[in-house]
Every structure is written in structure tokens, then in C-alpha cells.
Write a protein that holds these residues in place. Structure first.
Motif, short mmCIF file in Angstrom:
data_model
loop_
_atom_site.label_atom_id
_atom_site.label_comp_id
_atom_site.label_asym_id
_atom_site.label_seq_id
_atom_site.Cartn_x
_atom_site.Cartn_y
_atom_site.Cartn_z
N LEU A 249 0.82 -1.28 0.04
CA LEU A 249 0.13 -0.10 -0.04
C LEU A 249 0.71 1.28 0.06
O LEU A 249 0.65 2.23 -0.64
N TRP A 250 2.05 1.26 0.85
CA TRP A 250 2.77 2.40 1.03
C TRP A 250 3.34 2.76 -0.31
O TRP A 250 3.62 3.64 -0.99
N SER A 251 4.04 1.79 -1.20
CA SER A 251 4.65 1.86 -2.43
C SER A 251 3.60 2.27 -3.53
O SER A 251 4.15 2.76 -4.52
N ALA A 252 2.43 1.90 -3.31
CA ALA A 252 1.42 2.30 -4.50
C ALA A 252 0.73 3.70 -4.27
O ALA A 252 0.02 4.17 -4.96
N GLY A 253 1.07 4.38 -3.26
CA GLY A 253 0.50 5.69 -2.95
C GLY A 253 0.70 6.75 -3.94
O GLY A 253 -0.14 7.01 -4.64
N PHE A 254 1.89 7.12 -4.36
CA PHE A 254 2.16 8.08 -5.44
C PHE A 254 1.71 7.66 -6.99
O PHE A 254 0.95 8.29 -7.55
N SER A 255 1.92 6.43 -7.18
CA SER A 255 1.53 5.99 -8.42
C SER A 255 0.13 5.80 -8.27
O SER A 255 -0.68 5.87 -9.48
N GLY A 256 -0.83 5.42 -7.26
CA GLY A 256 -2.21 5.75 -7.44
C GLY A 256 -2.72 6.81 -7.68
O GLY A 256 -3.66 7.15 -8.30
N VAL A 257 -2.24 7.86 -6.99
CA VAL A 257 -2.47 9.40 -7.27
C VAL A 257 -2.33 9.53 -8.65
O VAL A 257 -3.20 10.25 -9.39
N SER B 110 -4.13 -3.61 -7.48
CA SER B 110 -5.25 -3.32 -7.03
C SER B 110 -5.09 -2.16 -5.84
O SER B 110 -6.03 -1.43 -5.78
N ALA B 111 -4.18 -2.06 -5.10
CA ALA B 111 -3.86 -0.73 -4.10
C ALA B 111 -4.03 0.49 -5.01
O ALA B 111 -4.61 1.27 -4.73
N GLN B 112 -3.34 0.48 -6.21
CA GLN B 112 -3.24 1.76 -7.18
C GLN B 112 -4.74 2.14 -7.53
O GLN B 112 -5.11 3.40 -7.47
N CYS B 113 -5.48 1.10 -7.88
CA CYS B 113 -7.00 1.13 -8.47
C CYS B 113 -7.82 2.06 -7.20
O CYS B 113 -8.67 2.79 -7.45
N ALA B 114 -7.60 1.08 -6.13
CA ALA B 114 -8.30 1.73 -5.12
C ALA B 114 -7.94 3.20 -4.56
O ALA B 114 -8.81 4.09 -4.38
N ALA B 115 -6.70 3.52 -4.71
CA ALA B 115 -6.18 5.08 -4.40
C ALA B 115 -6.80 5.94 -5.46
O ALA B 115 -7.36 7.04 -5.34
#
Length: 323
Positions: free
Chosen positions: A211-219, A279-284
Motif C-alpha cells: 500500500l505504501w509503495s502504491a501511494g504516489f502511483s495510485g494518485v 489493486s492498491a493503485q486502483c483503490a487509491a
């Protein structure tokens, strides 16, 4: 339940986050065996089948005429432009993309949109024909739209049987829901329960580190989707006699798009290692687009008013003082 209602996309975000926390602290919990493992770790595919049935039941065959036209235009624009963005990223950047954002993430997120937010915006900026279009847009709920464009573009090797297998539950829900209004109501009421446990099963395959690693890329994924929505808005206006700002609402990412990566990876194992991150990126991205999109719709509504003037007729832009 009250907490999940207060958070945008909470029925997916909260269970997924809870599963990541459990998997970080007690990684062997889901592997305890029996019904626990079947539900919380291995039940993703079965629950996705149930989810697709509920999606199919939401499609009303009675929606015809203008709603059918508007929904079809938005559906085609969303799939074509979303698929083109994913294909272009894959062609230029390769399978691993850039800035932590992969073409796989684009293919999973961009074909989707937040139907609930679209309907809410229709109440303010549209009319009944706009709201009726959501029945057609429901065709791309779940993984089917992503699987279709990935298979057609050659990015993924998805067997025809997997495509058919994804379509069958939708057709079952569609036929049954249109023949039996009680079943449609049952599906609408049951969908949140299915989504909650489906989301937990998805989150159980990753951890808080993911989840932490997907933060910026999710935004970043959310921003890309909003830009796509603006492109759809400019294209959509050419298909309408009465201009509407609702095309830009296609820039949202559905919270349930977080469930799509695991289904595609089950058809093409090449993407298996990316499932938890995407999955985490899509959620973000779903949260980012849900917050920003209403402001974009309001902006385009004002632009339409400036060019053609406020019109009291149904479906016309609302005047700025009423926003």
C-alpha cells in the motif's frame, strides 16, 4: 458499516486495508485452512462470479431510446480511449511502465467508472435520460471491459473461454433480473456484502508495504483517469444536441476496479506478480477521482452556460447560482 459509508469507496477500501494489516501482522492467519482460508484467501474467484451476477441484474432492458444512445456513446468512448491509453503506454514504456505505473494498471482502471457518482451528478446536471444511461454503462462493471480491450490489443493472452466465463454470470444476472424484479432487488441489496468479502480476499494477498509503495502511483493513476475524462467530455459533446457536462464524469475510477487485476491474472499468469500493487493503485485512484471529478463537472457546466446560456429545459446545464 457506518465507517465504510463515510469513506469514499469504503466497502472496498476498508476491508482491503484491514486484510493488509492482518497479513502484515499475522501472515499465517489466512492459511489456517478450512472455511477460513476458503473465504478470506481463496474465495476471490467465486465471489467475483457473484459480483458479476449482481452487475448483470442492474442492467434494465427497458432502457431504450435516448438513454440507450447516451449510454452506448459513453461506453464506447470510455473503452476505446481507455484502451488506447493502455496500449500506447505498453507500446512506448513496456510492461513495467514508468513512475511505478504500469500499463496493466491503466487497463484495469481506465475502462471503469464510478456509477454511483455518475447517478448523483445526473440529479444535478442531467435528466432521466442521462440517469438511464447507467444501465448500459453497467456492461463494463467488473473485469469484462478490461479483459476485452487487453485481449483485442494483444497485450494479454486471454483465452476465449475465460472471456465467455466472465460474460456468463453477467448474462445470468441480466436475464434473471429483467424477468424478476424481486431478484434484481435481492442483487442490489446483496452486492455490498459480496464486495466487502471479495475486497478482503484481494487485500489478503498483499501487505501495508504494498500500500505504501502504491501511494504516489495510485494518485498518478487517478490524474491520468481524470485527463481521460476531459478528453471524453470534448468528444461526447459532438454526439449531443443538448450539451452536457456529464462526459467528464467518465474520468472516475470505480472502486471495484481494485478487484479486476486478480481476475485478469487468473487468465494470464504473466500479470500475477503485479496484482497486489495494481489493486492498491486502483483503490487509491478511485478516491482521488471521486473527490476531484464533481469540481470538473461543475467547471464544464459553467463553460457550457457561457457558450449557449442557461436553459430551464430538462437536461440543460444548471445555472451557477444554483450550484
Amino acid at each position: 458499516m457506518n465507517l465504510m459509508k463515510k469513506i469514499p469507496g469504503g466497502q472496498i477500501i476498508v476491508p482491503m486495508l484491514l486484510a493488509m494489516i492482518v497479513n502484515t501482522i499475522l501472515p499465517s492467519f489466512q492459511e489456517i485452512g478450512g472455511s477460513t482460508a476458503a473465504l478470506f484467501q481463496k474465495g476471490s474467484q467465486a465471489m467475483m462470479g457473484l459480483f458479476l451476477i449482481t452487475c448483470g441484474a442492474s442492467i434494465k432492458i427497458k432502457e431504450a431510446g435516448v438513454p440507450l444512445y447516451k449510454g452506448s456513446v459513453l461506453l464506447v468512448l470510455k473503452l476505446v480511449l481507455g484502451g488506447a491509453a493502455g496500449w500506447l503506454a505498453n507500446d512506448l514504456l513496456g510492461i513495467y511502465g514508468a513512475f511505478g505505473l504500469t500499463p496493466f494498471a491503466l487497463f484495469c482502471a481506465l475502462p471503469s467508472n464510478n456509477s454511483s457518482l455518475y447517478v448523483a451528478l445526473c440529479d444535478k446536471y442531467g435528466d432521466d435520460s442521462d440517469k438511464g444511461a447507467v444501465s448500459v454503462l453497467a456492461l463494463k462493471n467488473g473485469p469484462f471491459g478490461s479483459m476485452l480491450i487487453m485481449g483485442m490489443s494483444g497485450v494479454a493472452h486471454i483465452p476465449a473461454t475465460d472471456m465467455i466465463g466472465t460474460l456468463i454470470p453477467i448474462l445470468i444476472g441480466f436475464v434473471w433480473g429483467n424477468l424478476d424484479e424481486n431478484f434484481r432487488t435481492l442483487c442490489l441489496n446483496s452486492q455490498p456484502l459480496v464486495i466487502i468479502f471479495q475486497s478482503f480476499a484481494i487485500g489478503a494477498s498483499s501487505s501495508l508495504h504494498t500500500l505504501w509503495s502504491a501511494g504516489f502511483s495510485g494518485v498518478l493513476l487517478g490524474i491520468v483517469s481524470l485527463v481521460l475524462g476531459i478528453m471524453i467530455q470534448f468528444a461526447y459533446r459532438f454526439f449531443l444536441r443538448k450539451k452536457s457536462p456529464l462526459g467528464v464524469s467518465m474520468g472516475t475510477v470505480a472502486a471495484n476496479s481494485a478487484l479486476t487485476p486478480s481476475i485478469i491474472a487468473s487468465a494470464d499468469p504473466v500479470f500475477h506478480s503485479m496484482v497486489s500493487t495494481v489493486s492498491a493503485q486502483c483503490a487509491a485512484a478511485s478516491i482521488v477521482t471521486m473527490v476531484i471529478c464533481p469540481f470538473l463537472v461543475s467547471f464544464f457546466n459553467r463553460q457550457i452556460i457561457k457558450t449557449q446560456g442557461a436553459n430551464p429545459a430538462a437536461g440543460a446545464p444548471v445555472s451557477p447560482e444554483n450550484e
